[in-house]
Each structure stands twice: as structure tokens, then as C-alpha cells.
Design an enzyme around this catalytic site. Structure first.
Site, PDB file in Angstrom:
ATOM      1  N   ARG A  14      11.668  -5.421   5.156  1.00 23.89           N
ATOM      2  CA  ARG A  14      11.335  -4.240   4.937  1.00 23.89           C
ATOM      3  C   ARG A  14      12.406  -3.157   5.469  1.00 23.89           C
ATOM      4  NH1 ARG A  14       5.879  -2.338   4.341  1.00 23.89           N
ATOM      5  NH2 ARG A  14       5.259  -2.855   6.413  1.00 23.89           N
ATOM      6  N   ARG A  24      -9.589   1.169   8.480  1.00 28.23           N
ATOM      7  CA  ARG A  24      -8.556  -0.257   8.851  1.00 28.23           C
ATOM      8  C   ARG A  24     -10.086  -1.076   9.080  1.00 28.23           C
ATOM      9  NH1 ARG A  24      -3.448   0.889   9.132  1.00 28.23           N
ATOM     10  NH2 ARG A  24      -2.204  -1.161   8.843  1.00 28.23           N
ATOM     11  N   LYS A  72       0.841  -0.856   0.368  1.00 25.41           N
ATOM     12  CA  LYS A  72      -0.043  -0.043  -0.231  1.00 25.41           C
ATOM     13  C   LYS A  72       1.285   1.208  -0.186  1.00 25.41           C
ATOM     14  CE  LYS A  72      -2.424  -0.983   3.724  1.00 25.41           C
ATOM     15  NZ  LYS A  72      -1.939  -2.166   3.962  1.00 25.41           N
ATOM     16  N   ARG A 116      -0.133  -8.138  13.291  1.00 26.34           N
ATOM     17  CA  ARG A 116      -0.667  -7.195  12.746  1.00 26.34           C
ATOM     18  C   ARG A 116      -2.061  -7.848  11.504  1.00 26.34           C
ATOM     19  NH1 ARG A 116       4.055  -4.165  10.406  1.00 26.34           N
ATOM     20  NH2 ARG A 116       2.574  -2.667   9.170  1.00 26.34           N
ATOM     21  N   ARG A 134      11.479   0.007  10.621  1.00 26.51           N
ATOM     22  CA  ARG A 134      10.329  -0.570  11.404  1.00 26.51           C
ATOM     23  C   ARG A 134      10.471  -0.895  12.704  1.00 26.51           C
ATOM     24  NH1 ARG A 134       4.857   0.899   7.425  1.00 26.51           N
ATOM     25  NH2 ARG A 134       4.215  -0.523   9.509  1.00 26.51           N
TER      26      ARG A 134
HETATM   27  P1  AMP Z   1       0.676   1.502   8.591  1.00 27.19           P
HETATM   28  O1  AMP Z   1       1.799   2.028   9.099  1.00 27.19           O
HETATM   29  O2  AMP Z   1      -0.852   1.402   7.960  1.00 27.19           O
HETATM   30  O3  AMP Z   1       0.729  -0.534   8.358  1.00 27.19           O
HETATM   31  O4  AMP Z   1       0.057   1.233  10.485  1.00 27.19           O
HETATM   32  C1  AMP Z   1       0.630   1.307  11.189  1.00 27.19           C
HETATM   33  C2  AMP Z   1       0.087   0.803  12.828  1.00 27.19           C
HETATM   34  O5  AMP Z   1      -0.522   1.953  12.828  1.00 27.19           O
HETATM   35  C3  AMP Z   1      -0.912   0.161  12.566  1.00 27.19           C
HETATM   36  O6  AMP Z   1      -0.284  -1.661  12.700  1.00 27.19           O
HETATM   37  C4  AMP Z   1      -1.960   0.062  13.693  1.00 27.19           C
HETATM   38  O7  AMP Z   1      -1.279   0.112  14.851  1.00 27.19           O
HETATM   39  C5  AMP Z   1      -1.742   2.047  13.158  1.00 27.19           C
HETATM   40  N1  AMP Z   1      -3.124   2.831  12.949  1.00 27.19           N
HETATM   41  C6  AMP Z   1      -2.172   2.824  10.736  1.00 27.19           C
HETATM   42  N2  AMP Z   1      -3.548   3.280  10.749  1.00 27.19           N
HETATM   43  C7  AMP Z   1      -5.185   2.996  11.331  1.00 27.19           C
HETATM   44  C8  AMP Z   1      -6.123   3.091  11.063  1.00 27.19           C
HETATM   45  N3  AMP Z   1      -7.115   3.043  10.296  1.00 27.19           N
HETATM   46  N4  AMP Z   1      -6.619   2.161  12.198  1.00 27.19           N
HETATM   47  C9  AMP Z   1      -6.160   1.909  13.259  1.00 27.19           C
HETATM   48  N5  AMP Z   1      -5.331   2.065  13.901  1.00 27.19           N
HETATM   49  C10 AMP Z   1      -4.062   2.448  11.968  1.00 27.19           C
END
Ligand code: AMP
Length: 210
Positions: free
Chosen positions: A127, A88, A13, A164, A153
């Protein structure tokens, strides 16, 4: 163009959003990036989100909904946006729909990026992100240049990635039938090289427009 990218962690994404923002001329809005920035700056919001993020759980809906509402109200998002990692959950999707309905600017499409689970784990654990540019690399498939300032990360450790993925199956996968019922869902196979995935997304989006 108002687009949402939906897919499990490490499905691509962020990589696709980085390219699509250039190709389509609309900003990328990534809740993950916004939360990581808040965490790095040690703001109240960042500290509140940290525990959930570090254990691979979702941050509460009201926190991310507030962040996105503020961001999509900004001037540069009036011509459109690419949402990466939001919504999400179905309540987040409902809240987004209500906000966009109010301004008469509904979503154009929701792109679902499909990748098999074992490939996701391999992608996430290898990554790396360049801290300066935000460019995303993979140590095996897309190696970074020698001068990159790399970051792994904290939530890309294998155990957290598995958590996750479980969160995705439990909460986020429910978005797919939600958007399918609204006629917004388009699906792409995200297991190939990023360039091919981008072209397929652009092809599907232009097919929808015509
Ligand atoms: P990402 O970079 O999109 O993988 O997001 C990293 C982390 O941020 C996720 O594992 C969640 O803990 C939090 N997070 C990001 N976007 C959301 C969302 N829309 N709703 C809830 N938690 C989020």
C-alpha cells in the site's frame, strides 16, 4: 448518516471512507489520519502516540476518545460522519455511544469489512499513499500515477502489520458482537475491487433505511 467502519488493518476502511464521504456528503473522521498528522507536526499528543503506533499497538483509549469527542462536536459533523478506525475497543464504543446519546444522535450503522488475513498482509505491505491528496494506492492492484508523491506508512512493514492484525483480533474483534447485539452491524465482503465494495455498502445502508 452516522456510520462506523470496522475491519482489520488494510481491509479498505480508509479507501471506502474516502469515497463514502463524497457519496454521502458527510465528513470522514479517521483517528489514524489525525494521529499521523499529530505525529508529523510533533505535537505532544503525536509524540505520546508514536511508540504505540510504530509497534502496531493501540494508542490509549483516553487519548483517542478525546480526539474524537472534539472532532464530532465541530459544525461539519452535525449532519453526520463516517468514522474510520474508531472505535477500536469496547470502552471506546461505549464512550462514543454515551456522547451520541447525550445529543440524541445515535449511530445509523456499523459496517464490518471482512478480508482474509493473507490478503491483508499483501495489501498493507504494497500500500502507498499520495502525501498530497491522501489517495490510497496499491502497487499491484491499483498502481499510482507517475506524478504521485508516494509514502509507505511506517506501520505497513510486514512485522508491524502482523502485530496490528493480532491487536485487531485481541481487542477490536470484540466490537462485532457488541454492535451485533445493538442491531447495528452490517457485513460486507471486502476482498474484491474497491468500487464493488462501495456499491455493496451503499446498497446495504439504503436497505436499512427503508
Ligand atoms: P489506522 O490508520 O486506522 O490503521 O491507525 C494507525 C494506528 O493508529 C493504529 O495501529 C493505532 O496505533 C493508532 N490508532 C488509530 N485509531 C485508533 C483507535 N481508535 N484506538 C487506538 N489506537 C488507534
Amino acid at each position: 448518516m452516522r456510520i462506523v467502519l470496522v475491519g482489520p488493518p488494510a481491509s479498505g476502511k480508509g479507501t471506502q471512507a474516502n469515497v463514502l464521504t463524497e457519496r454521502l456528503g458527510v465528513p470522514k473522521i479517521s483517528t489514524g489520519d489525525m494521529l499521523r498528522a499529530a505525529l508529523a507536526a510533533k505535537t505532544e499528543l503525536g509524540l505520546k502516540a508514536a511508540e504505540a503506533m510504530n509497534s502496531g499497538k493501540l494508542v490509549p483509549d483516553d487519548v483517542v476518545i478525546g480526539l474524537v469527542e472534539e472532532r464530532i462536536a465541530q459544525a461539519d459533523a452535525q449532519k453526520g460522519f463516517i468514522l474510520d478506525g474508531f472505535p477500536r475497543t469496547v470502552p471506546q464504543a461505549e464512550s462514543l455511544a454515551a456522547t451520541l446519546d447525550k445529543s440524541g444522535t445515535p449511530l445509523d450503522a456499523v459496517v464490518q469489512i471482512d478480508v482474509p488475513r493473507d490478503l491483508l498482509i499483501d495489501r498493507a505491505t504494497l500500500r502507498r499513499t499520495d502525501k498530497r491528496t491522501g489517495q490510497i494506492y496499491h502497487l499491484k492492484y491499483n498502481p499510482p500515477p507517475p506524478d504521485a508523491d508516494l509514502e509507505h506508512r511506517a506501520d505497513d512493514q510486514e512485522e508491524t502489520v502482523r502485530a496490528r492484525l493480532d491487536q485487531y483480533d485481541a481487542m477490536t474483534a470484540a466490537l462485532l458482537p457488541y454492535y451485533e447485539a445493538k442491531g447495528l452491524l452490517v457485513r460486507v465482503d471486502g476482498s474484491g475491487a474497491p468500487k464493488g465494495v462501495t456499491e455493496e455498502i451503499l446498497r446495504l445502508l439504503s436497505e436499512r433505511k427503508s
